[in-house]
Design a protein around this motif. Structure first.
Motif: not given
Length: 318
Positions: A273-275, A277-283, A289-294, A296-303
């Motif tokens: 699920l983490a992969i 979710r991150y792929a949403v931003f990649a797409d 900025e990977p550190e900003d995605v990790v 600042h995205d609440r759903a990814l942080a929860v996962i």
């Protein structure tokens, strides 16, 4: 008038003039710290990856060794940043954003950046050889050499640039295991390596999408990649990373009935699920900025927290 025009045509373009050195010792120190990229130090937390995976993280000796390795890796990375900015100072002065970097702006003189970077490049591996193990020292030497080669020439070579940046992340994940003498699982290396390639290629893809149709790429090599190729790379890397993790969890899980639940196997769901979710931003092309995605995205942080809890329970055999 014609002679004046011909003279103007023959006159070579003026190079950006190095600005005068600004400020005193305090400003110089602040400039050196800024050049060392403190925001990027979060990447070095990967040194705990192998010990955490092996359940060897929570002891005084392990924590002390990992803190030392973190500091040494940070020093080596800072050395590369300093030397890179000193080497690129003239080009950075002509860039609308990079001209604000301390070396380009004159806050840190170029010779000082070279001197401090060179000292850190030597002292980091030397301290590792004395305070940790020869394997850690050798890895740090290889990291510094590889990154300096990247700054000089490898960043201009297609595909090799992706491999070098990915290897840098893999080295961070390996060094903690080497410091504590922990055998590194082949699945751990595959998952970490392709996970890093996923994030690196997604970052390049996002940069390529954002600069499409614009002049003046911040990375000249991006003009040689196609977005289709970079998309293929991050999709391939994501798939291999998930497969590697699943095989690792199934192989290393041991007896699934020793705990309340087979936490290690269940963690495969959270990792996948983490992969995804991150792929949403990649797409979307917003993973520049990977550190900003990790962060600042609440759903990814929860996962991520759920995965961490599951894996922690698996290591604790609860």
């Amino acid at each position: 008038m014609r002679e004046v025009a011909l003279h103007a045509q023959r006159t070579p373009p003026r190079r950006p003039v190095p600005p005068p050195v600004k400020g005193g010792p305090g400003a110089l120190l602040k400039g050196l710290i800024r050049t060392a990229r403190p925001k990027q130090w979060v990447k070095n937390i990967l040194v705990i990856a192998a010990p955490a995976a092996a359940g060897r993280l929570f002891s005084v000796h392990a924590l002390a060794q990992l803190a030392l390795v973190f500091a040494l890796f940070t020093a080596c990375a800072a050395a590369v940043y300093l030397i890179n900015d000193a080497r690129d100072a003239e080009a950075d002065r002509a860039h609308p954003v990079k001209r604000r970097r301390p070396v380009a702006a004159g806050q840190v003189p170029v010779p000082v950046a070279y001197a401090v970077g060179g000292a850190l490049a030597v002292l980091g591996p030397a301290a590792a050889a004395r305070l940790t193990s020869p394997a850690v020292a050798a890895l740090l030497m290889a990291y510094v050499g590889m990154q300096l080669a990247y700054c000089v020439s490898l960043k201009h070579v297609l595909v090799v640039d992706l491999a070098v940046v990915t290897t840098g992340f893999l080295m961070r994940a390996m060094v903690g295991g080497l410091a504590l003498g922990i055998p590194l699982s082949r699945w751990f290396l595959i998952t970490t390596g392709f996970g890093a390639l996923f994030m690196v290629s997604a970052k390049r893809y996002s940069e390529a999408v954002q600069m499409a149709g614009k002049a003046g790429a911040t990375r000249a090599l991006l003009t040689e990649y196609t977005t289709g190729y970079l998309r293929f790379v991050w999709q391939l890397a994501a798939g291999v990373a998930v497969l590697g993790y699943c095989l690792w969890a199934l192989e290393e899980g041991g007896d699934p009935h020793t705990g309340v639940l087979p936490w290690r196997q269940l963690s495969m769901v959270a990792f996948t699920l983490a992969i995804l979710r991150y792929a949403v931003f990649a797409d979307r092309g917003t993973a520049g900025e990977p550190e900003d995605v990790v962060l600042h995205d609440r759903a990814l942080a929860v996962i991520g927290l759920v995965w961490l809890a599951m894996y922690g329970l698996a290591v604790a055999n609860w």
